[in-house]
Each structure stands twice: as C-alpha cells, then as structure tokens.
Design a protein around this motif. Structure first.
Motif: not given
Length: 82
Positions: A59-60, A63, A67
């Motif tokens: 998930t990180e 993310q 971005e």
C-alpha cells in the motif's frame, strides 16, 4: 463414644477437604482449556501479522506511485494550459 465422635468429625472434615479440592481442580481444568484456546488464537494472530505487514508495504509503495502519477498529471495539465 468420644472416640467415634472424633473419628466421625475427622472423616467429615476429610470428606469436605477432598470435595473442595476436587471442585478446585475441576475449575483449574477449565482454565487450562481456556489457556490452550488463547495460545492457539495467539499463534493464528502471529501467522496473520506477516501478510498484513506485506499488504501495508504494498500500500505504501502504491501510494508513492500514485503521488508520482498525480504530479505528472499536474505537470501535463499545467503544460497544456500554457
């Protein structure tokens, strides 16, 4: 007569003591079952920790990619407006 009375009181006291010990051990058996069940649940939770940690890492990473993509879209939008 006094001897029989004393023996009867001692026998009654021993009976009460054995009965109380048996009840106590029965209750401790229930605690043993509960302890084993909790240990099994703790092991299951430990087995689930690693997949959850992996999902958090993914998930990180996603993310960060999101971005990066959002920044690229903003740059393109700004370039088209110019």
């Amino acid at each position: 007569m006094t001897l029989w009375l004393s023996v009867g009181v001692i026998a009654l006291a021993l009976f009460i003591l054995v009965y109380a010990a048996a009840r106590l051990l029965g209750g401790l058996r229930e605690f043993g079952y509960a302890q084993r069940a909790l240990l099994v649940r703790a092991d299951q939770a430990k087995q689930l920790e690693e997949p959850i940690a992996e999902l958090q890492r993914q998930t990180e990473a996603m993310q960060e990619q999101l971005e990066t993509i959002a920044a690229a879209v903003e740059r393109r939008t700004a370039a088209k407006d110019d």
